[in-house]
Design a protein around this motif. Structure first.
Motif, short mmCIF file in Angstrom:
data_model
loop_
_atom_site.label_atom_id
_atom_site.label_comp_id
_atom_site.label_asym_id
_atom_site.label_seq_id
_atom_site.Cartn_x
_atom_site.Cartn_y
_atom_site.Cartn_z
N HIS A 52 18.28 -9.33 30.76
CA HIS A 52 18.68 -10.74 30.81
C HIS A 52 17.58 -11.70 30.34
N LYS A 53 16.57 -11.19 29.65
CA LYS A 53 15.43 -12.01 29.24
C LYS A 53 15.85 -13.27 28.49
N ASP A 54 16.79 -13.16 27.54
CA ASP A 54 17.23 -14.32 26.75
C ASP A 54 18.26 -15.17 27.49
N LEU A 55 18.76 -14.66 28.60
CA LEU A 55 19.86 -15.32 29.31
C LEU A 55 19.44 -16.03 30.59
N ILE A 56 18.34 -15.59 31.19
CA ILE A 56 18.04 -15.94 32.58
C ILE A 56 17.82 -17.43 32.80
N LEU A 57 17.15 -18.13 31.87
CA LEU A 57 16.92 -19.56 32.06
C LEU A 57 18.24 -20.31 32.14
N GLY A 58 19.14 -20.06 31.21
CA GLY A 58 20.44 -20.73 31.22
C GLY A 58 21.24 -20.38 32.46
N TYR A 59 21.19 -19.11 32.85
CA TYR A 59 21.91 -18.67 34.04
C TYR A 59 21.42 -19.41 35.29
N LEU A 60 20.11 -19.52 35.45
CA LEU A 60 19.56 -20.17 36.64
C LEU A 60 19.78 -21.68 36.63
N LEU A 61 19.62 -22.32 35.46
CA LEU A 61 19.84 -23.77 35.39
C LEU A 61 21.30 -24.12 35.66
N SER A 62 22.21 -23.30 35.14
CA SER A 62 23.63 -23.59 35.34
C SER A 62 24.04 -23.39 36.80
N LYS A 63 23.36 -22.48 37.50
CA LYS A 63 23.68 -22.24 38.90
C LYS A 63 23.03 -23.27 39.83
N LYS A 64 21.72 -23.51 39.65
CA LYS A 64 21.00 -24.36 40.60
C LYS A 64 21.26 -25.84 40.38
N TYR A 65 21.29 -26.27 39.11
CA TYR A 65 21.39 -27.70 38.82
C TYR A 65 22.76 -28.10 38.29
N ASN A 66 23.63 -27.11 38.12
CA ASN A 66 24.96 -27.36 37.57
C ASN A 66 24.88 -27.95 36.17
N ASP A 67 23.81 -27.64 35.45
CA ASP A 67 23.71 -28.07 34.05
C ASP A 67 24.69 -27.28 33.20
N GLU A 68 25.12 -27.89 32.09
CA GLU A 68 25.94 -27.18 31.12
C GLU A 68 25.01 -26.55 30.10
N TYR A 69 24.98 -25.25 30.06
CA TYR A 69 24.03 -24.52 29.20
C TYR A 69 24.83 -23.74 28.18
N ILE A 70 24.59 -24.02 26.90
CA ILE A 70 25.40 -23.46 25.82
C ILE A 70 24.52 -22.66 24.86
N PHE A 71 24.78 -21.39 24.74
CA PHE A 71 24.09 -20.56 23.76
C PHE A 71 24.81 -20.68 22.42
N LEU A 72 24.10 -21.18 21.42
CA LEU A 72 24.64 -21.22 20.06
C LEU A 72 24.03 -20.04 19.32
N CYS A 73 24.84 -19.04 19.05
CA CYS A 73 24.28 -17.78 18.54
C CYS A 73 25.19 -17.16 17.48
N PRO A 74 24.61 -16.29 16.65
CA PRO A 74 25.42 -15.65 15.60
C PRO A 74 26.38 -14.63 16.17
N LYS A 75 27.50 -14.45 15.49
CA LYS A 75 28.47 -13.43 15.91
C LYS A 75 27.88 -12.03 15.77
N ILE A 76 26.98 -11.87 14.80
CA ILE A 76 26.44 -10.55 14.50
C ILE A 76 25.27 -10.24 15.44
N ASN A 77 25.14 -8.97 15.82
CA ASN A 77 24.05 -8.54 16.67
C ASN A 77 22.76 -8.39 15.88
N SER A 78 21.64 -8.43 16.59
CA SER A 78 20.38 -8.04 15.98
C SER A 78 20.42 -6.54 15.71
N TYR A 79 19.52 -6.08 14.87
CA TYR A 79 19.46 -4.66 14.55
C TYR A 79 19.22 -3.83 15.82
#
Length: 396
Positions: A16-43
């Motif tokens: 969850h390294k790339d996810l954890i900040l957004g996960y915690l902010l959305s839970k604790k502060y009720n912030d809206e956290y949006i990952f804008l990311c490519p459909k394709i996976n990294s290698y």
């Protein structure tokens, strides 16, 4: 607060390294956290999941559940590669991607802030964030990995992008120096904060008198440029010492290095191969000392070092001459040596294995104490939110 998170790829092979900040902010502060990311996976993720495209169910498996205000917005892109060459042996890995329709996605999201994980050499995504920032009056905050890379070819245009950023968080004083020197930035906009870690994942235990084998560990890519050949040489030195064991966790970078190094592996060195991120805390708990023979390629405060400290493991680090790139020292149970120096590392190992148990456990406590004070999300989460709030206020 509506935060747009901009990564080159959301990579899940590291948990969850790339996810954890957004996960915690959305839970604790009720912030809206949006990952804008490519459909394709990294290698790396494509290899791990055997999936070319990002699957949201992989996120659910890692986080357990996805809060309603934690969202993913996808765009199409062209994934590009760089070639890593090892003596005529070529390995491909993704370097960056060219986003398609990125700015229209930003316009639709209408974020209060763009939080960008920048590359040492800026990729097309950074330029698109710059354009979106100018078009829609959105502040940008960078999270900089603080490594020692100094690619200067595009410095003239990168300076324009970098100077538009409101604030930059970097993991070390070395990272701050690089940013100032490369982009001629105002030092006041750069904040040094060590890499955060999910401390609850890593169990701290003192070394017990019942433990007969002192286990020395190497974690990371099994590559010569990371010093794995040096680790092999160290293990060979202690082949007759039955109270010492050596463990290497990771995979070879190329078939060439595998074929070259496997015949040199002594009997007292156990190769564990790839260990999933969720199982790494258990592996760390079995290790008494971490050796990182070469942390100068490039110098950086790596995840392996942060996780080792969080686990309360003393570390020997081959980074002398580049100490400014890590926030730890001997007072935090981290011992600095010259890169790939078998003699220096062996002398330290001799001192540490002969240390009285009580003194060794004090070293372990020092490492854990640093992690609790500096790396834990208990202290890091309010810091990040404060930086975001200040950047938004400055931009108004």
């Amino acid at each position: 607060m509506r935060i747009l998170d901009s990564h080159e790829f959301i990579e899940l092979y590291r948990g969850h390294k790339d996810l954890i900040l957004g996960y915690l902010l959305s839970k604790k502060y009720n912030d809206e956290y949006i990952f804008l990311c490519p459909k394709i996976n990294s290698y790396a993720d494509e290899k791990l999941f055997n999936q070319k495209y990002f699957q949201i169910n992989n996120v659910e498996k890692i986080l357990g559940y996805i809060p309603e205000n934690l969202k993913f917005v996808f765009y199409s892109s062209i994934r590009l590669y760089k070639k890593i060459i090892y003596f005529k042996k070529v390995e491909s890995t993704n370097f960056f991607q060219i986003p398609i329709g990125y700015i229209s996605k930003v316009k639709k999201i209408k974020p209060d802030i763009i939080f960008e994980s920048n590359y040492t050499t800026l990729t097309p995504r950074s330029y698109l964030n710059f354009i979106a920032s100018k078009l829609f009056n959105i502040p940008v905050v960078w999270i900089d990995c603080a490594d020692g890379g100094r690619m200067m070819a595009f410095r003239w245009i990168e300076k324009i992008v970098a100077n538009n950023v409101s604030k930059i968080i970097t993991y070390s004083n070395g990272g701050k120096e690089r940013l100032i020197n490369k982009y001629n930035l105002d030092p006041n906009k750069i904040i040094v904060k060590p890499k955060p870690i999910d401390l609850d994942k890593f169990v701290f235990t003192e070394r017990s008198t019942n433990k007969k084998i002192f286990n020395i560990g190497y974690v990371g890519r099994l590559a010569e440029n990371k010093g794995f050949d040096t680790f092999i040489d160290i293990a060979c030195r202690y082949i007759k010492n039955k109270q010492l064991g050596f463990t290497a966790i990771g995979e070879f970078t190329s078939e060439f290095e595998r074929e070259k190094l496997i015949p040199r592996i002594p009997q007292n060195l156990k190769l564990m191969g790839h260990i999933s991120n969720k199982d790494m805390p258990l592996q760390y708990s079995k290790i008494d000392l971490i050796v990182i023979p070469n942390m100068t390629n490039p110098p950086a405060f790596t995840t392996v070092l942060a996780e080792s400290i969080a686990s309360g493991i003393p570390c020997i680090i081959g980074i002398k001459g580049y100490e400014q790139y890590i926030p730890v020292s001997e007072q935090d149970a981290c011992f600095i040596v010259n890169p790939k120096n078998v003699g220096e590392i062996s002398k330290l190992i001799d001192v540490l294995i002969d240390m009285p148990l009580q003194d060794y456990n004090e070293l372990k406590k020092k490492a854990r104490k640093f992690a609790e004070k500096e790396l834990s999300w208990v202290t890091q989460l309010p810091f990040y939110r404060k930086v975001f709030a200040e950047a938004i206020a400055m931009h108004r």
